[in-house]
Design a protein around this motif. Structure first.
Motif, short mmCIF file in Angstrom:
data_model
loop_
_atom_site.label_atom_id
_atom_site.label_comp_id
_atom_site.label_asym_id
_atom_site.label_seq_id
_atom_site.Cartn_x
_atom_site.Cartn_y
_atom_site.Cartn_z
N VAL A 14 0.87 -1.18 0.00
CA VAL A 14 0.00 0.00 0.00
C VAL A 14 0.91 1.23 0.00
CG1 VAL A 14 -1.93 1.15 1.15
CG2 VAL A 14 -1.63 -1.33 1.40
N PRO A 15 1.29 1.70 -1.19
CA PRO A 15 2.26 2.81 -1.25
C PRO A 15 1.79 4.08 -0.56
CG PRO A 15 2.02 1.80 -3.40
CD PRO A 15 0.95 1.22 -2.52
N PHE A 22 -3.74 -0.64 -3.51
CA PHE A 22 -2.72 -1.63 -3.17
C PHE A 22 -2.50 -2.59 -4.32
CE2 PHE A 22 -6.71 -3.50 -1.71
CZ PHE A 22 -6.65 -4.78 -2.21
N VAL A 23 -1.36 -3.27 -4.25
CA VAL A 23 -1.02 -4.34 -5.19
C VAL A 23 -0.66 -5.56 -4.34
CG1 VAL A 23 0.65 -5.12 -6.93
CG2 VAL A 23 -0.18 -2.77 -6.97
N ARG A 49 5.22 1.24 -9.23
CA ARG A 49 5.64 2.59 -9.65
C ARG A 49 4.44 3.37 -10.21
NH1 ARG A 49 10.35 0.15 -12.04
NH2 ARG A 49 12.05 0.38 -10.57
N ALA A 50 3.51 2.68 -10.85
CA ALA A 50 2.32 3.35 -11.38
C ALA A 50 1.48 3.95 -10.26
CB ALA A 50 1.49 2.38 -12.21
N LEU A 55 7.93 5.50 -4.45
CA LEU A 55 8.02 4.36 -3.55
C LEU A 55 9.42 3.72 -3.62
CD1 LEU A 55 6.54 2.36 -1.64
CD2 LEU A 55 5.91 1.07 -3.68
N ASP A 56 10.00 3.46 -2.48
CA ASP A 56 11.31 2.79 -2.41
C ASP A 56 11.09 1.29 -2.55
OD1 ASP A 56 13.75 1.64 -1.73
OD2 ASP A 56 14.15 3.08 -0.12
N LEU A 57 11.26 0.79 -3.77
CA LEU A 57 10.99 -0.61 -4.06
C LEU A 57 11.97 -1.56 -3.37
CD1 LEU A 57 10.00 -0.17 -7.77
CD2 LEU A 57 8.49 -0.70 -5.87
#
Length: 126
Positions: A14-15, A22-23, A49-50, A55-57
Motif C-alpha cells: 500500500v504505497p 494496493f497491489v 511505480r504506477a 516508492l522505495d521498491l
C-alpha cells in the motif's frame, strides 16, 4: 491422501495509505498439522511505480524478506522468528499501517501445503 486444513493471508503493498490503493505482493500460508509456515512473494515494480513513483521498491523487498525470515524462523526475521510457529503466523497476519499490510485471513484444505502456496501466489499475485 488426507486433506490438511490451512490458513493464508495475502500481503499487500500500500504505497499511499491515504489513497487505499494496493497491489498484492505475497502470500503467507500456515498449516498447523504439518508445521508449515512459509511466505512467497513477487514484486511487480512497474505496477507499484504506477501507484507511486516515489516508492522505495528496495525497501518493499526488504520488508518482504523480513516476513519471509519470520516464517522461516531465521535471522532475517529478528526476534519474531524465535517464537513458536502459531505466534509467528499471528505476528505476520496482524494489521499494521505500514506499506506492507496483510489482508484478511482465509482458509482451505490441501494435500500439499507447498504446492498450495505456489498456486495461491500464481493466482493472487503474479
Amino acid at each position: 491422501m488426507s486433506k490438511l486444513a490451512y490458513q493464508y493471508v495475502v500481503l499487500r503493498c500500500v504505497p499511499r495509505v491515504d489513497r487505499e490503493e494496493f497491489v498484492n505482493v505475497g502470500v503467507v500460508l500456515y498449516c498447523h498439522a504439518t508445521d508449515f509456515l512459509r511466505a512467497a512473494w513477487h514484486v511487480d515494480r512497474d505496477r507499484l511505480r504506477a501507484l507511486d513513483p516515489r516508492l522505495d521498491l528496495d525497501q518493499v523487498c526488504e520488508a518482504l524478506e523480513f516476513i519471509e525470515g519470520v516464517c522461516a524462523g531465521d535471522q532475517r526475521g529478528g526476534a519474531a522468528a524465535e517464537r513458536p510457529l502459531s505466534q509467528r503466523f499471528g505476528f505476520v497476519k496482524a494489521p499494521r499501517s505500514t506499506v506492507i499490510q496483510p489482508g484478511p485471513v482465509h482458509g482451505g484444505v490441501t494435500t500439499d501445503p507447498e504446492r498450495q502456496l505456489e498456486h495461491l501466489l500464481e493466482q493472487l499475485v503474479s
